[in-house]
Write a protein that holds these residues in place. Structure first.
Motif, PDB file in Angstrom:
ATOM      1  N   LYS A 174       0.693  -1.190  -0.038  1.00 55.22           N
ATOM      2  CA  LYS A 174      -0.088   0.078   0.012  1.00 55.22           C
ATOM      3  C   LYS A 174       0.952   1.146  -0.086  1.00 55.22           C
ATOM      4  CE  LYS A 174      -3.635  -2.267   0.671  1.00 55.22           C
ATOM      5  NZ  LYS A 174      -4.585  -2.742  -0.459  1.00 55.22           N
ATOM      6  N   ASN A 175       0.392   2.374  -0.453  1.00 52.58           N
ATOM      7  CA  ASN A 175       1.176   3.598  -0.435  1.00 52.58           C
ATOM      8  C   ASN A 175       1.249   4.487   1.031  1.00 52.58           C
ATOM      9  OD1 ASN A 175      -1.185   5.307  -0.070  1.00 52.58           O
ATOM     10  ND2 ASN A 175      -1.444   5.631  -2.017  1.00 52.58           N
ATOM     11  N   HIS A 176       1.943   5.429   1.043  1.00 56.93           N
ATOM     12  CA  HIS A 176       2.115   5.966   2.522  1.00 56.93           C
ATOM     13  C   HIS A 176       0.890   6.771   2.954  1.00 56.93           C
ATOM     14  CE1 HIS A 176       2.635   9.352  -0.542  1.00 56.93           C
ATOM     15  NE2 HIS A 176       2.175   9.859   0.475  1.00 56.93           N
ATOM     16  N   LYS A 177      -0.125   6.820   2.167  1.00 54.88           N
ATOM     17  CA  LYS A 177      -1.438   7.509   2.777  1.00 54.88           C
ATOM     18  C   LYS A 177      -1.926   6.524   3.498  1.00 54.88           C
ATOM     19  CE  LYS A 177      -1.930  10.391  -1.255  1.00 54.88           C
ATOM     20  NZ  LYS A 177      -2.626  10.862  -2.562  1.00 54.88           N
ATOM     21  N   VAL A 178      -2.091   5.178   3.108  1.00 58.82           N
ATOM     22  CA  VAL A 178      -2.575   4.201   3.964  1.00 58.82           C
ATOM     23  C   VAL A 178      -1.924   4.149   5.293  1.00 58.82           C
ATOM     24  CG1 VAL A 178      -2.997   1.585   4.076  1.00 58.82           C
ATOM     25  CG2 VAL A 178      -3.352   2.931   2.190  1.00 58.82           C
TER      26      VAL A 178
END
Length: 98
Positions: free
Chosen positions: A36-40
């Protein structure tokens, strides 16, 4: 006042709340969301803060600081994670995003 500390690793995200004498008041662990990306990751961290504050009977105004440990190469001048390969973070302005 309280402080919140995070240890972001490739397996888990760990968080803790300490008081002014550095007594651990509360701890929390969540699995790191691989792929997953950093926003998650930031959303998970925000949820962990809310949960810790609620369990420890504190609110946002009681927080004096938040510290984050990230494995990798950091640029302290720009407060950026340059490369944390096992997390998938590259040129991430972590402080700004937090």
């Amino acid at each position: 006042m309280i402080q919140i500390g995070f240890d972001i690793g490739g397996t888990n995200i760990k968080a803790g709340v300490v008081d002014d004498q550095f007594n651990i008041l509360m701890e929390n662990v969540r699995p790191f969301p691989r792929g997953k990306n950093h926003k998650v990751v930031l959303d998970i961290m925000a949820g962990m803060v809310s949960e810790l504050l609620s369990l420890a009977k504190f609110n946002n105004e009681d927080i004096s600081s938040i510290g984050v440990a990230v494995p990798g190469t950091l640029d302290p001048n720009n407060e950026t994670v340059l490369h944390a390969y096992n997390l998938g973070f590259h040129h991430l302005p972590l402080k700004t995003l937090l």
